[in-house]
Design a protein around this motif. Structure first.
Motif: not given
Length: 389
Positions: A269-273, A355-359, A366-367
């Motif tokens: 998702y980060f890569i796509s965004k 990233f972790s399971k809590f992200n 937001h990032m």
């Protein structure tokens, strides 16, 4: 809004882990070396923790030794092997953790060993053909190659290396600090002599780790006094930490598939965004963009240099915590030894998001918005990046 995205450096303690540690902070405080009932209860807890770790990685309890963390465990494996078996040749790579590289460099400087560095491809992957050639030319050598790289996320084929080590009568040590609790292990299927883990990398406490020492290997202790850990490591055991480590690894193993699925999706998702955020000339280091060939949680991104300041520092000012390399490298100005060892664009700023399971996906949004605002506030950086394409 604060966002912690530096989980390759350390992770938050899982609430279940904190709960499991609590009794050893309050009621179960006996010394495990004491012969009375209070001590025996705590000794039993250590034995149970040892059995838990062993069961999860496919080892025997008597092959698990608790340490202060992976750095100590790596030092023990390397120095112990070199001294015990009078090893004179070691094969490693230039992208290992400094706990490995600095330990080996010390022994080389003292004249104990000669080091051969295995070749890496353009993405930082181990050249297995070169490794075999080195083994063929250097019988009875020590191999030290990590399973998952802490900066670029590359996963090394330790199954293949274990077969080579067996074929050429080598001793195989692998730093699994970044993969324990994230990938499944069965040591009954591999010829591995030493393997290490650190609790704070999988939502356990800091200051505690373990080393697996294959039952066929017995190395000289580095810490003497007291005879704890069956004589392998002197000193009163960190019972609170050991209980937390075992519980954290138990939870990580229980939820491994679900966590891997979520964290992989966060990275994708980060890569796509970021690809549609309007920042030109972004690239990814090592195999970190790959779903199959990298640790799910690690993404190492090269961004255009800002005209003033660092993107890592600017994100920090906004409450977004990421890394410019490994956490240990941040203490120096020499840059990342990992990225210096592989081809990458030197005129860019390299940022590790882990990233972790809590992200959450909302945190990723937001990032990305924050990164986009930083670059669009500096048009010169965008123009320079576009012109260099």
């Amino acid at each position: 809004m604060e966002i912690y995205c530096d989980n390759a450096a350390t992770t938050a303690i899982d609430p279940e882990v904190a709960q499991a540690m609590l009794p050893f902070l309050t009621t179960h405080y006996g010394n495990p070396s004491s012969g009375h009932q209070a001590g025996r209860k705590v000794k039993l807890a250590i034995d149970q923790a040892r059995a838990t770790v062993a069961g999860i990685i496919g080892a025997s309890p008597d092959e698990i030794f608790f340490t202060s963390g992976a750095t100590e465990a790596n030092n023990l494996a390397l120095s112990g092997t070199i001294m015990t078996y009078e090893i004179s040749h070691v094969i490693t790579s230039k992208i290992e953790h400094k706990a490995v590289l600095q330990t080996l460099a010390k022994h080389e400087k003292e004249g104990d060993i000669e080091i051969s560095f295995v070749k890496l491809d353009e993405r930082g992957n181990i050249d297995l053909y070169h490794l075999e050639n080195l083994l063929r030319a250097n019988p009875r050598t020590l191999i030290s190659l990590m399973h998952g790289n802490n900066e670029i996320g590359n996963i090394t084929d330790i199954h293949a290396i274990s077969k080579l080590s067996q074929r050429y009568d080598a001793i195989f040590h692998t730093d699994t600090t970044q993969t324990i609790g994230k990938l499944r292990f069965d040591l009954k299927e591999m010829n591995i002599d030493f393997l290490v883990g650190s609790a704070h990398k999988f939502h356990g406490p800091k200051g505690v780790g373990f080393i697996y020492i294959n039952k066929n290997q017995r190395i000289k202790a580095q810490i003497l006094g007291g005879g704890q850990e069956r004589g392998q490591r002197g000193g009163t055991e960190n019972v609170i930490g050991i209980a937390g480590l075992a519980k954290a690894l138990e939870i990580a193993n229980r939820d491994l598939a679900a966590n891997h699925n979520k964290i992989s999706k966060l990275k994708q998702y980060f890569i796509s965004k970021v690809s549609i955020a309007g920042i030109p000339d972004i690239c990814y280091n090592g195999e970190s963009k790959s779903v199959e060939n990298s640790i799910a949680g690690i993404l190492n991104v090269s961004f255009p240099c800002l005209s003033q300041g660092s993107i890592v520092k600017k994100l920090d000012q906004q409450g977004i915590f990421v890394s410019g390399g490994s956490a240990c490298s941040n203490l120096t100005t020499a840059g990342s030894h990992v990225l210096n060892a592989i081809p990458c664009e030197k005129d860019k700023e390299n940022v590790r998001f882990s990233f972790s399971k809590f992200n959450t996906f909302e945190e990723v949004d937001h990032m990305i918005r924050s990164i986009s605002r930083i670059y669009h506030a500096e048009p010169s950086a965008l123009l320079h990046a576009a012109a260099s394409k």
